[in-house]
Design a protein around this motif. Structure first.
Motif, PDB file in Angstrom:
ATOM      1  N   GLU A 247      95.048  20.388  51.525  1.00  0.00           N
ATOM      2  CA  GLU A 247      96.024  20.468  52.616  1.00  0.00           C
ATOM      3  C   GLU A 247      95.808  19.356  53.662  1.00  0.00           C
ATOM      4  O   GLU A 247      94.666  19.008  53.974  1.00  0.00           O
ATOM      5  N   TYR A 248      96.907  18.852  54.193  1.00  0.00           N
ATOM      6  CA  TYR A 248      96.877  17.815  55.238  1.00  0.00           C
ATOM      7  C   TYR A 248      97.852  18.181  56.355  1.00  0.00           C
ATOM      8  O   TYR A 248      98.733  19.019  56.166  1.00  0.00           O
ATOM      9  N   LEU A 303     103.919  16.968  61.655  1.00  0.00           N
ATOM     10  CA  LEU A 303     104.714  17.669  60.635  1.00  0.00           C
ATOM     11  C   LEU A 303     103.811  18.490  59.740  1.00  0.00           C
ATOM     12  O   LEU A 303     102.667  18.095  59.486  1.00  0.00           O
ATOM     13  N   ASP A 304     104.373  19.591  59.204  1.00  0.00           N
ATOM     14  CA  ASP A 304     103.670  20.284  58.116  1.00  0.00           C
ATOM     15  C   ASP A 304     103.713  19.360  56.913  1.00  0.00           C
ATOM     16  O   ASP A 304     104.733  18.727  56.660  1.00  0.00           O
ATOM     17  N   TRP A 305     102.610  19.294  56.188  1.00  0.00           N
ATOM     18  CA  TRP A 305     102.563  18.401  55.034  1.00  0.00           C
ATOM     19  C   TRP A 305     102.967  19.138  53.760  1.00  0.00           C
ATOM     20  O   TRP A 305     102.618  20.301  53.569  1.00  0.00           O
ATOM     21  N   ASP A 310     103.454  11.495  53.035  1.00  0.00           N
ATOM     22  CA  ASP A 310     102.244  10.769  53.431  1.00  0.00           C
ATOM     23  C   ASP A 310     101.263  11.759  54.047  1.00  0.00           C
ATOM     24  O   ASP A 310     101.643  12.572  54.891  1.00  0.00           O
ATOM     25  N   ALA A 311     100.020  11.683  53.587  1.00  0.00           N
ATOM     26  CA  ALA A 311      98.988  12.599  54.088  1.00  0.00           C
ATOM     27  C   ALA A 311      98.225  11.890  55.206  1.00  0.00           C
ATOM     28  O   ALA A 311      97.796  10.756  55.028  1.00  0.00           O
ATOM     29  N   ARG A 342      89.373   7.729  52.750  1.00  0.00           N
ATOM     30  CA  ARG A 342      89.665   9.013  53.403  1.00  0.00           C
ATOM     31  C   ARG A 342      90.316  10.021  52.458  1.00  0.00           C
ATOM     32  O   ARG A 342      90.085  11.220  52.566  1.00  0.00           O
ATOM     33  N   LEU A 343      91.107   9.536  51.486  1.00  0.00           N
ATOM     34  CA  LEU A 343      91.771  10.457  50.565  1.00  0.00           C
ATOM     35  C   LEU A 343      90.852  10.819  49.403  1.00  0.00           C
ATOM     36  O   LEU A 343      90.828  11.962  48.958  1.00  0.00           O
ATOM     37  N   GLY A 344      90.094   9.825  48.953  1.00  0.00           N
ATOM     38  CA  GLY A 344      89.161  10.057  47.844  1.00  0.00           C
ATOM     39  C   GLY A 344      88.012  10.964  48.251  1.00  0.00           C
ATOM     40  O   GLY A 344      87.433  11.668  47.417  1.00  0.00           O
ATOM     41  N   MET A 345      87.676  10.939  49.585  1.00  0.00           N
ATOM     42  CA  MET A 345      86.557  11.756  50.060  1.00  0.00           C
ATOM     43  C   MET A 345      87.037  12.964  50.876  1.00  0.00           C
ATOM     44  O   MET A 345      86.224  13.741  51.373  1.00  0.00           O
ATOM     45  N   TYR A 346      88.346  13.087  51.037  1.00  0.00           N
ATOM     46  CA  TYR A 346      88.974  14.178  51.800  1.00  0.00           C
ATOM     47  C   TYR A 346      88.272  14.409  53.144  1.00  0.00           C
ATOM     48  O   TYR A 346      87.779  15.492  53.446  1.00  0.00           O
TER      49      TYR A 346
END
Ligand code: FAD
Length: 367
Positions: A247-248, A303-305, A310-311, A342-346
């Motif tokens: 979730e983002y 915004l709710d993702w 885009d996250a 940032r996305l690969g490591m959340y």
């Protein structure tokens, strides 16, 4: 042996630092980027002679001289100091909370007077074991600061009432009893002169980059052309969301060119009342002391993702962190793939942390 030593997926800051270092080591690299431009979320675009931060305002700051010297190889940085202003109805306050803010709130002039008001308001709330974000914030700064400067802004950011948000989101709300509007405590800060995109392009010099290319759309093809892969997209996306999406929070940016020299007199103005739907307005030229005839502003709407958007900010609650751990464990079994960024490591990572993590990843590679 494959054609390339490394395939780098994502031309954001992490991928660009990584590939720059690999190139220095004599590795043959190819970068794939699904957007039509490089830079990832630090991409800046020139409009009316102004560098516009397309994916949110970015101020580079660090206390690590190694990282500061590292990024200064690729750009000269200006002396921009982040000093946001908060607007609550018709009232204006300096941020972060400091003696200027306390003077504006209560007319006090000395740290002792400000401290006394804050301590009294904290006591009046009578909270010792906060059960939610509202109680946590009241316990930390008292009612006036909470209601005017924290509540509405936080509720817009998270799309929920503060009383329904977990307390852990706000661990600290620093208050400074000095007259100092510098948002960051770091030794070094600034904005790359000429924009972040130029800085990224310098990192990527001499490397083949294919934009408009989604690695996952033809994964089997790309996997064959390199011995190793760095993936800086979403780790859940990589595995086809097999355990469900992480979730983002997302953002919508609404930009406008205005036929005036100066709209708000500051790069960042936060709108802290709930009734104004955006959280802040960025006036980009003030990041670079611009004197152009026109100006460009951007309103930022949280915004709710949903999948496909885009996250921006990972929602690192217990549930999502547990889900990420499952993806990370799957990732460890992919022996030729590294996950980074940032996305690969959340994880939410400031730019200096991204540079450091990329340099550490390179150092950790054993040939
Ligand atoms: P990204 O920039 O997201 O790069 C990943 C790239 O991979 C993207 O270009 C993406 O298109 C590409 N990609 C993904 N999947 C694929 C695929 N399948 N195929 C090909 N390409 C793919 N940090 C600070 O230090 N100071 C700030 O002031 C600051 N402000 C911020 C404001 C906002 C609103 C946000 C959200 C973050 C902010 N940050 C700030 C953090 C900063 O944005 C990050 O540290 C940095 O952008 C992370 O870089 P990255 O390379 O990890 O990720």
């Amino acid at each position: 042996m494959a054609e390339f030593d490394y395939l780098i997926v994502g031309a954001g800051l992490y991928g660009s630092v990584f590939v720059h270092e690999m190139k220095k080591r004599g590795k043959k690299c190819l970068v794939l980027e699904k957007r039509d431009k490089v830079g990832g979320n630090i991409y800046t675009e020139e409009i009316e002679g102004i560098q516009v931060h397309r994916y949110g305002a970015h101020i580079f700051h660090t206390s690590d001289p190694i990282i500061w010297n590292y990024v200064n190889q690729f750009a000269d940085f200006n002396r921009y100091t982040n000093s946001p202003v908060a607007r609550y109805k018709d009232e204006l306050y300096n941020l972060p909370f400091n003696m200027n803010t306390f003077h504006q709130l209560w007319g006090v002039a000395t740290p002792a007077e400000a401290r006394e008001i804050i301590e009294r308001q904290k006591k009046e709330c009578g909270i010792t074991q906060p059960k939610n974000l509202e109680e946590q914030a009241l316990m930390l700064v008292g009612r006036d600061i909470y209601e005017k400067l924290v509540k509405g802004y936080t509720e817009k950011q998270w799309g929920r009432q503060a009383s329904e948000l977990p307390a852990f989101i706000i661990k600290r709300l620093p208050v400074r009893f000095i007259y100092d509007n510098n948002y960051f405590n770091d030794c070094y800060q600034g904005i790359p002169i000429g924009g972040y995109t130029k800085m990224i392009e310098k990192m990527l010099e001499g490397v083949e980059v294919k934009t408009n290319t989604d690695y996952l759309a033809e994964k089997e093809v790309w996997d064959k052309i390199a011995d190793r892969i760095l993936f800086t997209g979403g780790i859940d996306d990589y595995f086809g969301y097999c355990y469900g999406p992480l979730e983002y929070r997302s953002l919508r940016f609404e930009s406008e060119v205005l036929d005036m020299e100066n709209y708000q007199g500051n790069a960042v103005v936060n709108y802290t009342e709930y009734e104004v739907p955006y959280t802040r307005i960025i006036e980009h030229k003030h990041f670079e002391f611009g004197k152009q005839e026109k100006t460009v502003i951007t309103r930022e709407y949280p915004l709710d993702w949903q999948c496909g958007m885009d996250a921006y900010y990972p929602v690192n609650n217990e549930e999502n962190n547990a889900l990420y751990e499952k993806y990370r464990a799957l990732g460890e079994k992919e022996n030729k793939v590294l996950f980074g960024g940032r996305l690969g490591m959340y994880r939410y990572l400031d730019m200096d942390k991204v540079v450091k993590a990329a340099l550490q990843a390179v150092e950790g590679i054993k040939e």
